[in-house]
Design a protein around this motif. Structure first.
Motif, PDB file in Angstrom:
ATOM      1  N   SER A  75       0.838  -1.185   0.000  1.00  0.00           N
ATOM      2  CA  SER A  75       0.000   0.000   0.000  1.00  0.00           C
ATOM      3  C   SER A  75       0.878   1.242   0.000  1.00  0.00           C
ATOM      4  N   THR A 119      -8.862  -4.621   0.590  1.00  0.00           N
ATOM      5  CA  THR A 119      -7.774  -3.717   0.208  1.00  0.00           C
ATOM      6  C   THR A 119      -8.265  -2.333  -0.217  1.00  0.00           C
ATOM      7  N   ARG A 170      -5.679   1.920  -0.900  1.00  0.00           N
ATOM      8  CA  ARG A 170      -5.212   2.217  -2.264  1.00  0.00           C
ATOM      9  C   ARG A 170      -4.420   3.506  -2.289  1.00  0.00           C
ATOM     10  N   TRP A 223      -2.171   0.528  -4.595  1.00  0.00           N
ATOM     11  CA  TRP A 223      -1.309  -0.620  -4.349  1.00  0.00           C
ATOM     12  C   TRP A 223      -0.268  -0.735  -5.457  1.00  0.00           C
TER      13      TRP A 223
END
Length: 86
Positions: free
Chosen positions: A10, A39, A43, A45
């Motif tokens: 990240s 996830t 963000r 990633w």
């Protein structure tokens, strides 16, 4: 068919995400578009590591390994820290 075990980092806080797929580029895009609940909040990633396997089972086993203490130590040696120049 080729399967991948991959590690994302990240850009927000440096956390690592480990997963497996047979469509690596598409899967990274899905993570960055917020299509993965776990996830979405971290963000963007960046793909920082991946390995290729001949079967899904091998990729799943490697992902499980990366989620162990020994596996995390292995990844720490393989993946350069954020901002590292060397």
């Amino acid at each position: 068919m080729i399967f991948y075990t991959y590690v994302l980092r990240s850009e927000i806080d440096g956390r690592l995400y480990k997963g497996h797929t047979h469509r690596l580029k598409k899967r990274v895009e899905e993570h960055n578009l917020g299509k993965t609940k776990s996830t979405k909040g971290y963000r963007p990633w960046v793909l920082v590591y991946y390995e290729e396997f001949g079967t899904r089972e091998e990729a799943i086993d490697r992902e499980k390994y990366f989620k162990t203490g020994i596996g995390r130590a292995y990844l720490k040696q393989k993946i350069r820290p954020r901002g590292a120049t060397e």
